[in-house]
Design a protein around this motif. Structure first.
Motif, PDB file in Angstrom:
ATOM      1  N   LEU A   5     -10.287  35.145 -24.501  1.00  0.00           N
ATOM      2  CA  LEU A   5      -9.800  33.785 -24.253  1.00  0.00           C
ATOM      3  C   LEU A   5      -9.314  33.228 -25.584  1.00  0.00           C
ATOM      4  O   LEU A   5     -10.093  33.073 -26.525  1.00  0.00           O
ATOM      5  CB  LEU A   5     -10.932  32.934 -23.687  1.00  0.00           C
ATOM      6  CG  LEU A   5     -10.586  31.543 -23.166  1.00  0.00           C
ATOM      7  CD1 LEU A   5      -9.621  31.624 -21.997  1.00  0.00           C
ATOM      8  CD2 LEU A   5     -11.868  30.813 -22.735  1.00  0.00           C
ATOM      9  N   PHE A   6      -8.024  32.936 -25.658  1.00  0.00           N
ATOM     10  CA  PHE A   6      -7.369  32.519 -26.901  1.00  0.00           C
ATOM     11  C   PHE A   6      -7.139  31.019 -26.846  1.00  0.00           C
ATOM     12  O   PHE A   6      -6.462  30.524 -25.942  1.00  0.00           O
ATOM     13  CB  PHE A   6      -6.043  33.272 -27.042  1.00  0.00           C
ATOM     14  CG  PHE A   6      -5.421  33.210 -28.399  1.00  0.00           C
ATOM     15  CD1 PHE A   6      -5.804  34.085 -29.402  1.00  0.00           C
ATOM     16  CD2 PHE A   6      -4.425  32.278 -28.686  1.00  0.00           C
ATOM     17  CE1 PHE A   6      -5.221  34.042 -30.655  1.00  0.00           C
ATOM     18  CE2 PHE A   6      -3.834  32.223 -29.927  1.00  0.00           C
ATOM     19  CZ  PHE A   6      -4.231  33.109 -30.920  1.00  0.00           C
ATOM     20  N   LEU A   7      -7.699  30.273 -27.820  1.00  0.00           N
ATOM     21  CA  LEU A   7      -7.716  28.811 -27.764  1.00  0.00           C
ATOM     22  C   LEU A   7      -6.755  28.205 -28.776  1.00  0.00           C
ATOM     23  O   LEU A   7      -6.795  28.537 -29.969  1.00  0.00           O
ATOM     24  CB  LEU A   7      -9.127  28.277 -28.019  1.00  0.00           C
ATOM     25  CG  LEU A   7     -10.102  28.357 -26.826  1.00  0.00           C
ATOM     26  CD1 LEU A   7     -10.590  29.780 -26.606  1.00  0.00           C
ATOM     27  CD2 LEU A   7     -11.304  27.433 -27.045  1.00  0.00           C
ATOM     28  N   LEU A   8      -5.921  27.263 -28.302  1.00  0.00           N
ATOM     29  CA  LEU A   8      -4.935  26.552 -29.112  1.00  0.00           C
ATOM     30  C   LEU A   8      -5.321  25.081 -29.181  1.00  0.00           C
ATOM     31  O   LEU A   8      -5.468  24.419 -28.154  1.00  0.00           O
ATOM     32  CB  LEU A   8      -3.551  26.717 -28.496  1.00  0.00           C
ATOM     33  CG  LEU A   8      -3.025  28.161 -28.444  1.00  0.00           C
ATOM     34  CD1 LEU A   8      -1.889  28.290 -27.442  1.00  0.00           C
ATOM     35  CD2 LEU A   8      -2.566  28.607 -29.824  1.00  0.00           C
ATOM     36  N   GLN A   9      -5.449  24.556 -30.390  1.00  0.00           N
ATOM     37  CA  GLN A   9      -6.087  23.258 -30.619  1.00  0.00           C
ATOM     38  C   GLN A   9      -5.086  22.100 -30.694  1.00  0.00           C
ATOM     39  O   GLN A   9      -3.880  22.294 -30.813  1.00  0.00           O
ATOM     40  CB  GLN A   9      -6.916  23.344 -31.918  1.00  0.00           C
ATOM     41  CG  GLN A   9      -7.781  22.161 -32.242  1.00  0.00           C
ATOM     42  CD  GLN A   9      -8.744  21.774 -31.136  1.00  0.00           C
ATOM     43  OE1 GLN A   9      -8.339  21.254 -30.103  1.00  0.00           O
ATOM     44  NE2 GLN A   9     -10.027  22.021 -31.335  1.00  0.00           N
ATOM     45  N   HIS A  10      -5.655  20.900 -30.652  1.00  0.00           N
ATOM     46  CA  HIS A  10      -4.894  19.653 -30.613  1.00  0.00           C
ATOM     47  C   HIS A  10      -4.250  19.305 -31.960  1.00  0.00           C
ATOM     48  O   HIS A  10      -4.435  20.003 -32.964  1.00  0.00           O
ATOM     49  CB  HIS A  10      -5.805  18.505 -30.152  1.00  0.00           C
ATOM     50  CG  HIS A  10      -6.969  18.216 -31.060  1.00  0.00           C
ATOM     51  ND1 HIS A  10      -6.837  17.668 -32.321  1.00  0.00           N
ATOM     52  CD2 HIS A  10      -8.306  18.391 -30.875  1.00  0.00           C
ATOM     53  CE1 HIS A  10      -8.024  17.507 -32.881  1.00  0.00           C
ATOM     54  NE2 HIS A  10      -8.935  17.939 -32.020  1.00  0.00           N
ATOM     55  N   PHE A  11      -3.504  18.221 -31.967  1.00  0.00           N
ATOM     56  CA  PHE A  11      -2.827  17.680 -33.158  1.00  0.00           C
ATOM     57  C   PHE A  11      -3.755  17.681 -34.359  1.00  0.00           C
ATOM     58  O   PHE A  11      -4.849  17.137 -34.303  1.00  0.00           O
ATOM     59  CB  PHE A  11      -2.367  16.250 -32.835  1.00  0.00           C
ATOM     60  CG  PHE A  11      -1.811  15.466 -33.981  1.00  0.00           C
ATOM     61  CD1 PHE A  11      -0.613  15.828 -34.571  1.00  0.00           C
ATOM     62  CD2 PHE A  11      -2.471  14.341 -34.468  1.00  0.00           C
ATOM     63  CE1 PHE A  11      -0.082  15.088 -35.619  1.00  0.00           C
ATOM     64  CE2 PHE A  11      -1.954  13.602 -35.505  1.00  0.00           C
ATOM     65  CZ  PHE A  11      -0.750  13.975 -36.091  1.00  0.00           C
ATOM     66  N   ARG A  12      -3.348  18.360 -35.413  1.00  0.00           N
ATOM     67  CA  ARG A  12      -4.011  18.481 -36.709  1.00  0.00           C
ATOM     68  C   ARG A  12      -5.394  19.126 -36.656  1.00  0.00           C
ATOM     69  O   ARG A  12      -6.069  19.269 -37.663  1.00  0.00           O
ATOM     70  CB  ARG A  12      -4.098  17.115 -37.413  1.00  0.00           C
ATOM     71  CG  ARG A  12      -5.087  16.141 -36.783  1.00  0.00           C
ATOM     72  CD  ARG A  12      -4.949  14.757 -37.342  1.00  0.00           C
ATOM     73  NE  ARG A  12      -5.547  14.637 -38.658  1.00  0.00           N
ATOM     74  CZ  ARG A  12      -5.748  13.479 -39.270  1.00  0.00           C
ATOM     75  NH1 ARG A  12      -5.383  12.339 -38.700  1.00  0.00           N
ATOM     76  NH2 ARG A  12      -6.295  13.429 -40.449  1.00  0.00           N
ATOM     77  N   GLY A  13      -5.836  19.552 -35.477  1.00  0.00           N
ATOM     78  CA  GLY A  13      -7.180  20.102 -35.315  1.00  0.00           C
ATOM     79  C   GLY A  13      -7.286  21.549 -35.768  1.00  0.00           C
ATOM     80  O   GLY A  13      -6.336  22.325 -35.696  1.00  0.00           O
ATOM     81  N   GLY A  14      -8.486  21.903 -36.221  1.00  0.00           N
ATOM     82  CA  GLY A  14      -8.792  23.269 -36.609  1.00  0.00           C
ATOM     83  C   GLY A  14      -9.879  23.851 -35.722  1.00  0.00           C
ATOM     84  O   GLY A  14     -10.230  23.304 -34.674  1.00  0.00           O
ATOM     85  N   MET A  15     -10.437  24.970 -36.169  1.00  0.00           N
ATOM     86  CA  MET A  15     -11.403  25.692 -35.350  1.00  0.00           C
ATOM     87  C   MET A  15     -12.691  24.909 -35.125  1.00  0.00           C
ATOM     88  O   MET A  15     -13.378  25.124 -34.121  1.00  0.00           O
ATOM     89  CB  MET A  15     -11.703  27.051 -35.983  1.00  0.00           C
ATOM     90  CG  MET A  15     -10.501  27.983 -35.984  1.00  0.00           C
ATOM     91  SD  MET A  15     -10.844  29.634 -36.666  1.00  0.00           S
ATOM     92  CE  MET A  15     -11.037  29.265 -38.420  1.00  0.00           C
TER      93      MET A  15
END
Length: 287
Positions: free
Chosen positions: A40-50
């Motif tokens: 499951l590959f997760l793509l984050q919100h505006f300016r967000g990191g892990m």
């Protein structure tokens, strides 16, 4: 490495890097590799990191599959010049997936990460088995966010009050859930560095290029290119990306289902983590 992945958690999985065309992309990878489920590959919100993901959510998902957290080019601990187009961010994600030796993943995209997830699925359909879109909207969707978003979202050092306003419902129960999330997401000791002002500016520019309709006569025709089973989630009152956008997506993505959580906003999955896990795992495990 496999044993390490199996025993790690959100709080302990090491930050690793993969080189793609001279840029080092940061990622963390852990979870159960024995279930037959794709990662499951997760793509984050505006300016967000892990470290902007919820450990309760990621570890819950990792109980049944591998989870891969990822920082795009120039974001947080990744190197390189930040991208200013959503489609280029999506192409970078595809290149990283392939560089990790994977030929099929499930994809979760939250907010701006949901923009990327849609383009990743449209542009690289062979890579994506199932798609999950959280608190996001389609290219050319309704941009009418609450006026307070323009003040809170770009603030150099976001505060708890910013997160409560941007991500959560307005009741006392929703605010308590927001504070609980805030505490969980700060538990990891070696946190990702914050994204730079250059990242913020680049992602604002990318968002602006995402706003125009591709076809004024049929503005959501591009969504019909997404054939994968799709899970869409939002809160009933998303102040950042109006909830109406989720309805546009479920109407136009052929194999989509929509969940709207009550008394919730942009980060409904963080406000109701147990409910979200039940719905998400059922969706991902279904043949």
């Amino acid at each position: 490495m496999e044993d390490q992945i199996m025993t790690d958690t959100h709080l302990t999985a090491p930050t690793r890097f993969v080189d793609v065309d001279g840029n080092n992309y940061a990622y963390r990878r852990w979870g159960d590799t024995t279930t037959g489920q794709p990662p499951l590959f997760l793509l984050q919100h505006f300016r967000g990191g892990m470290d902007h993901w919820d450990p309760l959510m990621t570890d819950g998902l990792a109980a049944g599959r591998e989870v891969i957290l990822y920082n795009g080019r120039g974001v947080a601990s990744s190197s390189g010049k930040p991208r200013t187009r959503i489609e280029h961010m999506a192409d970078d994600a595809a290149a990283v997936i392939r560089a990790l030796g994977l030929n099929k993943v499930d994809v979760v995209g939250f907010s701006l990460g949901g923009f990327q997830a849609q383009d990743l699925t449209r542009r690289h359909p062979d890579l994506v088995r199932k798609l999950m879109l959280l608190g996001t909207g389609p290219r050319g969707g309704n941009p009418d966010s609450d006026p307070g978003v323009l003040e809170a979202a770009p603030r150099p050092v976001p505060t708890l009050e910013d997160f409560l306003f941007l991500f959560f419902g307005r009741s006392e129960a929703a605010k308590k859930a927001g504070r609980d999330f805030w505490n969980r997401r700060h538990q990891r000791v070696d946190q990702d560095p914050p994204s730079s002002p250059e990242v913020i500016q680049a992602q604002v520019e990318a968002n602006m290029y995402y706003l125009p309709k591709l076809d004024v006569n049929d503005p959501f025709a591009h969504l019909r290119e997404i054939k994968q089973p799709t899970f869409i989630l939002n809160g009933v009152n998303d102040v950042m990306i109006p909830t109406l956008n989720s309805w546009h997506m479920v109407q136009n993505i052929p194999n989509a289902q929509l969940f709207v959580y009550p008394d919730a906003g942009h980060g409904a999955q963080f406000q109701y983590p147990d409910r979200f896990l039940n719905h998400a795992i059922q969706f991902l495990d279904r043949e």
